[in-house]
Design an enzyme around this catalytic site. Structure first.
Site, PDB file in Angstrom:
ATOM      1  N   GLU A  45       0.918  -1.100  -0.125  1.00 44.91           N
ATOM      2  CA  GLU A  45       0.124  -0.107   0.075  1.00 44.91           C
ATOM      3  C   GLU A  45       0.906   1.287  -0.080  1.00 44.91           C
ATOM      4  O   GLU A  45       1.668   1.538   0.852  1.00 44.91           O
ATOM      5  CB  GLU A  45      -0.866  -0.088   1.168  1.00 44.91           C
ATOM      6  CG  GLU A  45      -1.612   1.477   1.593  1.00 44.91           C
ATOM      7  CD  GLU A  45      -2.537   1.891   0.273  1.00 44.91           C
ATOM      8  OE1 GLU A  45      -2.262   3.063  -0.176  1.00 44.91           O
ATOM      9  OE2 GLU A  45      -3.286   0.964  -0.190  1.00 44.91           O
ATOM     10  N   GLY A  51      -7.599   2.832   2.571  1.00 51.17           N
ATOM     11  CA  GLY A  51      -8.212   3.477   1.107  1.00 51.17           C
ATOM     12  C   GLY A  51      -9.178   4.647   1.148  1.00 51.17           C
ATOM     13  O   GLY A  51      -9.133   5.213   2.389  1.00 51.17           O
ATOM     14  N   LYS A  62     -19.915  10.191   6.111  1.00 46.79           N
ATOM     15  CA  LYS A  62     -21.047   9.508   7.079  1.00 46.79           C
ATOM     16  C   LYS A  62     -21.048  10.298   8.362  1.00 46.79           C
ATOM     17  O   LYS A  62     -21.938  10.429   9.338  1.00 46.79           O
ATOM     18  CB  LYS A  62     -21.149   8.153   7.014  1.00 46.79           C
ATOM     19  CG  LYS A  62     -21.900   7.419   5.753  1.00 46.79           C
ATOM     20  CD  LYS A  62     -21.330   7.942   4.479  1.00 46.79           C
ATOM     21  CE  LYS A  62     -22.023   7.227   3.305  1.00 46.79           C
ATOM     22  NZ  LYS A  62     -21.183   7.921   2.015  1.00 46.79           N
ATOM     23  N   GLY A 189     -23.339  16.627 -10.409  1.00 47.49           N
ATOM     24  CA  GLY A 189     -23.538  15.253 -10.314  1.00 47.49           C
ATOM     25  C   GLY A 189     -24.552  14.900  -9.412  1.00 47.49           C
ATOM     26  O   GLY A 189     -24.643  15.167  -8.268  1.00 47.49           O
ATOM     27  N   ILE A 193     -23.014  10.320  -4.341  1.00 47.23           N
ATOM     28  CA  ILE A 193     -22.057  10.888  -3.772  1.00 47.23           C
ATOM     29  C   ILE A 193     -22.529  12.390  -4.032  1.00 47.23           C
ATOM     30  O   ILE A 193     -22.490  13.189  -3.086  1.00 47.23           O
ATOM     31  CB  ILE A 193     -20.525  10.740  -4.648  1.00 47.23           C
ATOM     32  CG1 ILE A 193     -20.207   9.516  -4.335  1.00 47.23           C
ATOM     33  CG2 ILE A 193     -19.798  11.914  -3.947  1.00 47.23           C
ATOM     34  CD1 ILE A 193     -18.843   9.203  -5.116  1.00 47.23           C
ATOM     35  N   GLU A 212     -27.561  17.860 -12.566  1.00 49.98           N
ATOM     36  CA  GLU A 212     -27.520  16.531 -13.020  1.00 49.98           C
ATOM     37  C   GLU A 212     -27.826  16.260 -14.492  1.00 49.98           C
ATOM     38  O   GLU A 212     -28.693  16.804 -14.837  1.00 49.98           O
ATOM     39  CB  GLU A 212     -28.236  15.428 -12.425  1.00 49.98           C
ATOM     40  CG  GLU A 212     -28.576  14.176 -13.028  1.00 49.98           C
ATOM     41  CD  GLU A 212     -27.285  13.159 -13.131  1.00 49.98           C
ATOM     42  OE1 GLU A 212     -26.963  12.713 -14.159  1.00 49.98           O
ATOM     43  OE2 GLU A 212     -26.227  13.402 -12.190  1.00 49.98           O
ATOM     44  N   ARG A 281     -16.274   8.196 -10.754  1.00 53.79           N
ATOM     45  CA  ARG A 281     -15.044   7.708 -10.373  1.00 53.79           C
ATOM     46  C   ARG A 281     -14.257   6.829 -11.483  1.00 53.79           C
ATOM     47  O   ARG A 281     -15.525   6.169 -12.077  1.00 53.79           O
ATOM     48  CB  ARG A 281     -14.810   6.974  -8.950  1.00 53.79           C
ATOM     49  CG  ARG A 281     -15.341   7.720  -7.820  1.00 53.79           C
ATOM     50  CD  ARG A 281     -15.482   7.081  -6.468  1.00 53.79           C
ATOM     51  NE  ARG A 281     -13.636   6.998  -6.067  1.00 53.79           N
ATOM     52  CZ  ARG A 281     -13.395   8.008  -5.458  1.00 53.79           C
ATOM     53  NH1 ARG A 281     -13.785   8.906  -5.235  1.00 53.79           N
ATOM     54  NH2 ARG A 281     -12.026   7.499  -5.098  1.00 53.79           N
ATOM     55  N   ALA A 333     -18.055  -0.220  -1.064  1.00 55.78           N
ATOM     56  CA  ALA A 333     -17.292  -0.827  -0.052  1.00 55.78           C
ATOM     57  C   ALA A 333     -17.686  -1.862   0.152  1.00 55.78           C
ATOM     58  O   ALA A 333     -17.023  -3.088   0.520  1.00 55.78           O
ATOM     59  CB  ALA A 333     -17.031   0.065   1.039  1.00 55.78           C
ATOM     60  N   HIS A 456     -44.782  -2.809  15.526  1.00 59.84           N
ATOM     61  CA  HIS A 456     -45.820  -1.648  15.477  1.00 59.84           C
ATOM     62  C   HIS A 456     -45.648  -0.716  16.494  1.00 59.84           C
ATOM     63  O   HIS A 456     -45.555  -1.175  17.748  1.00 59.84           O
ATOM     64  CB  HIS A 456     -47.357  -1.964  15.342  1.00 59.84           C
ATOM     65  CG  HIS A 456     -48.094  -0.837  15.488  1.00 59.84           C
ATOM     66  ND1 HIS A 456     -48.377  -0.011  14.271  1.00 59.84           N
ATOM     67  CD2 HIS A 456     -48.783  -0.496  16.345  1.00 59.84           C
ATOM     68  CE1 HIS A 456     -49.439   0.844  14.613  1.00 59.84           C
ATOM     69  NE2 HIS A 456     -49.753   0.647  16.018  1.00 59.84           N
TER      70      HIS A 456
END
Length: 478
Positions: A45, A51, A62, A189, A193, A212, A281, A333, A456
């Site tokens: 790596e 990554g 997130k 876009g 993402i 978009e 990407r 991922a 419920h």
């Protein structure tokens, strides 16, 4: 020798069982599983293990989207529930510090897992020198007895003519780490993402324009998902332009001046403090020297497997995982984790099953969220399935009324047959999709699901009610 010492006790000239190039989700999952199966593994790596997902994508984004939810909650508390709460300000350095702490602890955890497993992590850029040999810059040559795994990931697609080196024009990899909060942002876009970043910036107070080129947002998802998502974003004050294209953009003082051609063919000038380019990407194969092993990319830059059941390339013993894989792979991922497990077990000589990409959940973590698994209605009809569709608004159940943010459930099934796809829009649907993943993955029929009782009041109750309706046992549907 301890596991941590073993993980670093590797030198040039080492012969090992498996060499993994790239330490992102696909690469490190391959390495961990292969080591657990008793194989000797070298993982090369050039940056940090984990990554893009861990350091620049999934995890930091997130984390910040969670902070955005808290901000939105303050407004909802005041405007809807009579809670006299106000937002003083967003302490950007404190937000960033919390985000970075989460990333750092995850990074330390991955490094610890690799060390405990005895994976030899080699730092440096790696390239192929043959079908079983790899050279790592600054370290030397390594040989693999069983195979090589290519897991070099992807980078944001850029657009010609844009000054991507300026602080005013950023990609999704850079946006989280740009200084401060912009007062306005133009997001180019409308895939997952772009939608997430538009949602995040709006929650944190920015004026947002989302552009978009396709005729709807998240164009790979079901049309009903796109419609409900666009409605939710517009309700939050995000300007959504679909069927629109960026003509040009340039840095203008402290911001950006862009020209956008709308769906009606009109030319419009948009000014924003920041332009965020999120147009997809592209695979990273630079410097990998595929030709040295007799490999080449396809016309889109991917390394296509010759055998999808083993994710093995045209050269036996060289396998591919993660963002290097072309469709039907998803570049997600969690799909990369499954690909890593598959390849590791293949190299260990175990019997394996191919990754079922149709049963991999797809999530957009915006507000509202979207989550889906399986075929869209259009895809199902295009494959000549005799389709029946069940839908239900989340506000048709009590918990959906409590949340008060709209949303829906849509189920696509064969007539008198199995469930082909489930599509959700609304709050917390990222946590609701797991049930539907099992439904689609196990070829269940609506009647199979309808016999199981959902709690419920919950949002997931709407999923159960939709299946009850398809099974001819509907309660609250009209």
């Amino acid at each position: 020798m301890t596991a941590a010492e073993a993980a670093t006790a590797v030198t040039a000239g080492t012969v090992t069982d498996v060499i993994v190039i790239g330490g992102g989700t696909g690469g490190y999952s391959t390495a961990l599983r292969a080591a657990a199966l008793g194989l000797d593994v070298v993982l090369a790596e050039r940056d940090k293990v984990g990554g893009t997902c861990l350091h620049r994508g999934c995890i930091p984004s997130k984390a910040m989207l969670h902070a955005a939810e808290l901000v939105d909650g303050i407004a909802e508390a005041r405007e809807r529930w009579g809670v006299r709460a106000t937002l003083d300000s967003v302490d950007w350095p404190a937000l960033v510090a919390t985000r970075d702490d989460i990333v750092s602890r995850n990074h330390t955890g991955v490094e610890g897992h690799l060390a405990e497993a005895g994976v030899h992590v080699v730092r440096g850029s790696a390239r192929l020198t043959g079908t079983r040999t790899v050279r790592v810059d600054g370290v030397g040559d390594f040989t693999a007895r069983r195979g090589i795994v290519l897991a070099t990931g992807s980078r944001p697609r850029t657009l010609p003519g844009l000054d991507h080196g300026s602080p005013q024009i950023v990609t999704s990899d850079d946006a989280l780490f740009a200084p401060g909060l912009p007062g306005s942002v133009l997001v180019l876009g409308g895939g997952a993402i772009g939608v997430e970043y538009a949602s995040l910036h709006r929650s944190l107070g920015a004026d947002v324009t989302l552009v978009e080129a396709a005729d709807r947002l998240v164009p790979l998802e079901d049309t009903e998902v796109s419609r409900h998502l666009a409605r939710g974003l517009k309700k939050r004050g995000i300007e959504v332009q679909v069927g629109a294209r960026l003509v040009d953009a340039a840095v203008d003082g402290d911001g950006v001046r862009a020209t956008v051609r709308t769906a009606r063919g009109e030319s419009r000038t948009v000014r924003a403090e920041r332009l965020l380019v999120a147009v997809g990407r592209v695979p990273v194969t630079d410097g990998l020297d595929l030709a040295a092993a007799g490999l080449a990319t396809d016309g889109r830059g991917f390394v296509a497997p010759a055998d999808w059941s083993r994710l093995e390339s045209a050269v036996p013993g060289i396998h591919v995982v993660g963002d290097l894989l072309p469709p039907p792979a998803l570049g997600l991922a969690h799909a990369s984790f499954a690909e890593g497990l598959l390849v590791a077990e293949t190299l260990a000589g175990l019997r394996t099953l191919p990754v079922d990409y149709a049963a991999v959940p797809r999530v957009t973590y915006s507000s509202p969220q979207t989550a889906a698994v399986g075929l869209t209605e259009a895809e199902a009809r295009g494959l000549d399935h005799d389709v029946v569709v069940g839908t239900m608004p989340l506000t048709a159940v009590a918990k959906g009324m409590v949340h008060g943010r709209g949303g829906m459930v849509k189920v696509v099934a064969e007539r008198n047959g199995r469930v082909l796809g489930v599509h959700l829009v609304g709050p917390n649907v990222s946590e609701m999709i797991a049930e539907s993943q099992l439904i689609v993955g196990w070829d269940a029929e609506p009647s199979d699901v309808a016999q199981h009782i959902h709690a419920h009041p919950t949002l997931s109750e709407a999923v159960g009610e939709t299946f009850l309706g398809l099974a001819g046992r509907g309660l609250h549907q009209r």
